[in-house]
Write a protein that holds these residues in place. Structure first.
Motif, short mmCIF file in Angstrom:
data_model
loop_
_atom_site.label_atom_id
_atom_site.label_comp_id
_atom_site.label_asym_id
_atom_site.label_seq_id
_atom_site.Cartn_x
_atom_site.Cartn_y
_atom_site.Cartn_z
N ARG A 75 15.45 -14.03 79.15
CA ARG A 75 16.17 -14.49 77.96
C ARG A 75 17.04 -13.40 77.36
O ARG A 75 17.92 -13.67 76.56
CB ARG A 75 15.16 -15.01 76.92
CG ARG A 75 14.62 -16.37 77.32
CD ARG A 75 13.49 -16.83 76.43
NE ARG A 75 12.68 -17.81 77.16
CZ ARG A 75 11.51 -18.28 76.74
NH1 ARG A 75 11.02 -17.88 75.59
NH2 ARG A 75 10.86 -19.16 77.47
N VAL A 99 19.67 -21.44 75.86
CA VAL A 99 18.96 -20.20 75.56
C VAL A 99 18.61 -20.10 74.07
O VAL A 99 17.47 -19.78 73.74
CB VAL A 99 19.76 -18.97 76.06
CG1 VAL A 99 19.04 -17.68 75.67
CG2 VAL A 99 19.92 -19.03 77.57
N ALA A 148 25.96 -17.88 79.18
CA ALA A 148 25.30 -16.60 79.40
C ALA A 148 25.46 -15.67 78.20
O ALA A 148 24.63 -14.80 77.96
CB ALA A 148 25.86 -15.95 80.66
N MET B 122 17.76 -18.46 82.94
CA MET B 122 17.92 -18.46 81.49
C MET B 122 16.59 -18.24 80.78
O MET B 122 16.54 -18.15 79.56
CB MET B 122 18.52 -19.79 81.04
CG MET B 122 20.03 -19.80 81.24
SD MET B 122 20.75 -21.28 80.56
CE MET B 122 20.16 -22.52 81.67
#
Lengths: 318, 523
Positions: A75, A99, A148, B122
């Motif tokens: 993460r 995320v 991202a 992720m």
């Protein structure tokens, strides 16, 4: 910031990665370059533990990555894939918010950050509510980048991020990539097989072959101080273009004649690459061009003088 | 044609209550088993998608289950789970497993590797990847599996009526035994419609976009449970005693309809195939059953016949029925078949049946033993003067009789024999006879009267007063209408009978059907 020590990965008898060590400084952009099967992607995936090394250690900020649960580690590391890996059943907004959701951000914060990134990546906010398959390849790749970047992780891993794009789109994304302030703050490791891309985007390049690092250094190091024949051969086909693109006017500044004519001519800044300078001669049909260094020093140079300075520079390197 | 359609409609209207009950049971059975199959199949599919080395064995076992013929599978279930809904649900769920497991496996392994890698990178946990990426993306494929399983289950559930689990099979199989096309259609058409409707609805669910499916995933189990509960609506009422009647008995005037109208008998009834009925009575899962008075299992399971004191069961004297052109073609046939006439009474027939049904002797051996004991047996003459085709219905007594006839024909004439045994119910046998596919088969006077001739109610009560009037009526009418001749009766009367366990009947002091009614009405 990132340090790999004697890292190996064996798949059965095949040594995909064979005892490599490297270090990446903070805010540096390291390129892992090589042909397919050289172990560059395996190396990259060991950093966020998509692949566990057979032996060796990897540290981020001095902390061994195996000390943390892989989910938690990942993460804090952005990851961009060649085939974007967007969730086809999520809208763009939902994809970007994955995320933050894992990190339990509140909704407002996520939305604000998503809107900010969309703007920076030149994507219309109306795309937030469409599904990935309604977007072009270039747009999808930008969304992948936004996903991202959303939690602003200090480290970004990129696996052939622009490999699936056509040349024109790729050239545009390269330009944006270099201009994006978000990325200037990040430590980036990028895998590519494209030499041009490596030289254009990398601060440093690790050239890999058969699981080992053949040479690691700045683009200029690889060009002008190749460690062995392999490096030389690897760059041979595109050598001239690479040299012109790698060398900046600042590099050869001292070799340029110190002259300033007060004539009407184009002015280029000194951090321009030689390649861009040559293009200016060619396309503006100018006899001479002003090169200015931080607006203090200006030199008026013609084509011959420029080439002669470059040749002197090359001879000095060798 | 028009008239026939109208009668079908009339039949459905008249039987609307039963039709509704059966349809609800059918839907219930389909979805209870489907629900359990999803509960088992989905996790199993996910498991083998994770641990691929297990996949071939799990899919192999589910595949083998799928290949077991459905009737056989239901048969296996009875010793394990008895009769009724339980074994039917288990059998149905075993059929539904394969498509669900296989499609879950295929769906999950088919999810784009890049999506899975992105999800992992992720920082999603395994469960988050499963629920947020793999399952939603595999959902159309999984739904296709559930859709296949549903359609299979709607079809196989018709067989559930064989083991007293209800459903539309009651009408279908009742109709086949009763030679009642309307009844068959009243079961078959709704069953087909159910399959088409569920297939269509699930195809719509499959085509919904990702968003709606996510909401639909929550609605799905709720809907499944709701549809499953349909099964319990009809069986909410019960009674002191439970009766198990065959589908044929349920629909006959000389069966359940007569019990209701003449005796006013109201008993909690489930429909069951006669193959398992006797055993179920013996095992106390049923208290009253509709059997045949010469059935060997009467003796084996210690059951007693209740006296038909109001005479609703007409005489069922057995006799071979032959097409007249076959009699002309084979002149010695009639004389040979009549050799058995008057030789077998009720007690003898019950004993012969006991030997096949309970002692598991072959019908051939039982037939030969009997002929030898009665000095009727002669070795085969290996003749080739023509082939006589014998038919039989699908139960032991008929097998024994056809074997006896076959031996008599071979021993006393120069004809050869080909046996077409196990021709389902009355309708199938009789159609084979009229369509010149068999030459004769043993039939019962009562069946000929009520199932084939189907005269008006007045005529029935007139001609069923005694065995001779029934016999002469069917003989006359068959000759007139079908050019089929009833030969001399064999001697025994295999009538319908209500029976109970001897012990229970004694305890409750029930000897006649009227006694039974009085007991049921007492509080």
């Amino acid at each position: 910031m990132i340090k790999a020590e004697q890292v190996s990965k064996h798949f059965g008898k095949v040594k995909a990665v064979d005892g490599i060590s490297f270090e990446v400084q903070e805010q540096e952009n390291l390129i892992l370059l090589g042909t397919s099967g050289c172990g560059k992607t395996t190396t990259l995936k060991m950093i966020n533990r998509l692949i566990e090394p057979t032996s060796g250690n990897i540290f981020i900020n001095g902390k061994n990555i195996t000390d943390e649960k892989p989910e938690i580690l990942r993460r804090s590391i952005g990851y961009v894939l060649q085939n974007n890996g967007l969730f086809p059943h999520y809208t763009v907004a939902e994809n970007i918010a994955i995320v933050p959701q894992l990190l339990k951000w509140d909704k407002k914060r996520t939305e604000k950050r998503a809107a900010e990134l969309m703007e920076k990546l030149h994507l219309s906010a109306s795309y937030l509510n469409v599904y990935p398959n309604e977007l072009s390849g270039g747009q999808q790749q930008r969304i992948g980048l936004a996903r991202a970047l959303i939690s602003d992780p200090p480290v970004l891993l990129m696996d052939e991020p622009f490999g699936a794009l056509d040349n024109v789109t790729r050239a545009n994304i390269h330009k944006e990539f270099k201009a994006l302030d978000e990325l200037k703050r990040k430590t980036i490791i990028m895998v590519t097989h494209d030499v041009q891309e490596a030289f254009e985007l990398g601060n440093r390049i690790c050239l890999m072959d058969e699981g080992k690092i053949v040479q690691s250094g700045t683009p200029a190091d690889l060009l002008f101080k190749p460690a062995n024949k392999f490096v030389e051969d690897f760059l041979k086909d595109q050598r001239l273009q690479l040299e012109f693109k790698t060398v900046c006017l600042t590099d050869i500044w001292s070799l340029l004649p110190n002259q300033h004519h007060k004539i009407d001519a184009l002015t280029l800044s000194a951090d321009t690459s030689l390649w861009a300078a040559l293009e200016s001669f060619r396309f503006s049909n100018a006899e001479t061009i002003h090169f200015s260094k931080e607006d203090k020093e200006v030199k008026t140079i013609d084509f011959e003088q420029l080439m002669s300075a470059f040749n002197q520079y090359k001879n000095k390197q060798a | 044609m028009n008239e026939r359609q109208q009668t079908l409609f009339e039949f459905m209207q008249q039987q609307a209550d039963k039709l509704a009950v059966q349809t609800l049971q059918h839907i219930g059975l389909t979805f209870i088993s489907l629900f359990i199959a999803v509960l088992i199949g989905l996790p199993l599919g996910i498991l083998i998608a994770r641990k691929k080395q297990l996949s071939s064995s799990v899919l192999g076992v589910a595949g083998i289950l799928q290949t077991i013929p459905s009737i056989a599978l239901l048969g296996f279930m009875i010793p394990l789970l008895g009769i009724g809904a339980k074994p039917a649900i288990v059998a149905l769920l075993l059929y539904a497993l394969l498509p669900i497991i296989r499609n879950t496996y295929t769906g999950i392994t088919g999810v784009d590797a890049a999506v899975k890698e992105a999800a992992t990178a992720m920082g999603m946990s395994k469960w988050q990847i499963l629920f947020k990426a793999e399952l939603p993306l595999a959902m159309p494929v999984i739904l296709a599996g559930i859709r296949t399983a549903t359609v299979i289950n709607v079809g196989v559930a018709t067989l559930a009526s064989y083991i007293a689990a209800g459903g539309l099979g009651e009408f279908i199989f009742g109709g086949i035994s009763l030679n009642n096309t309307n009844m068959i259609l009243a079961g078959a058409i709704p069953a087909a419609l159910l399959a088409i409707i569920f297939d269509f609805l699930l195809s719509r669910v499959q085509k919904l976009n990702f968003k709606k499916i996510r909401r639909g995933t929550y609605a799905m189990p709720v809907l499944l449970i709701l549809l499953s509960s349909f099964y319990f609506i009809p069986s909410a009422y019960g009674g002191k005693l439970t009766a198990g009647f065959t589908p044929e008995f349920m629909g006959r005037q000389d069966g359940n309809l007569g019990l209701e109208s003449k005796y006013g008998l109201k008993i909690h009834t489930i429909v069951i195939s006669d193959a398992v009925m006797y055993k179920a009575a013996y095992e106390k899962q049923l208290d009253v059953i509709s059997g045949y008075s010469t059935d060997g299992r009467l003796k084996a399971y210690d059951l007693v016949v209740l006296n038909d004191d109001k005479g609703i069961f007409p005489p069922y004297y057995a006799a071979p029925i032959v097409r007249e052109d076959a009699l002309k073609k084979f002149p010695q046939l009639e004389k040979t078949l009549n050799m058995l006439s008057g030789k077998i009474n009720d007690a003898v027939m019950t004993d012969l049946n006991y030997r096949t049904d309970y002692l598991h002797q072959s019908p051939e051996r039982v037939a030969k033993d009997f002929l030898v004991a009665n000095k009727l047996w002669q070795p085969s003459r290996e003749g080739n003067a023509g082939i006589i085709r014998i038919g039989s219905k699908i139960f032991g007594e008929q097998y024994i009789l056809t074997n006896m006839y076959s031996m008599l024909i071979k021993g006393y004439t120069n004809y050869d024999v080909s046996s077409k045994t196990g021709l389902g119910g009355t309708k199938i046998c009789f159609d084979a006879l009229t369509n010149n596919q068999i030459d004769f088969y043993p039939e019962y006077t009562g069946t000929g009267l009520l199932a084939i001739l189907q005269p008006a109610a007045g005529t029935i009560s007139e001609v069923t007063k005694n065995k001779d009037s029934t016999y002469s009526y069917v003989q006359r009418e068959f000759k007139k209408r079908y050019q089929i001749k009833w030969l001399k009766p064999i001697g025994f009367n295999n009538a319908y009978a209500l029976m109970m366990r001897a012990q229970q009947a004694k305890n409750l002091n029930i000897k006649t059907i009227s006694n039974l009614k009085r007991y049921l009405n007492s509080k």
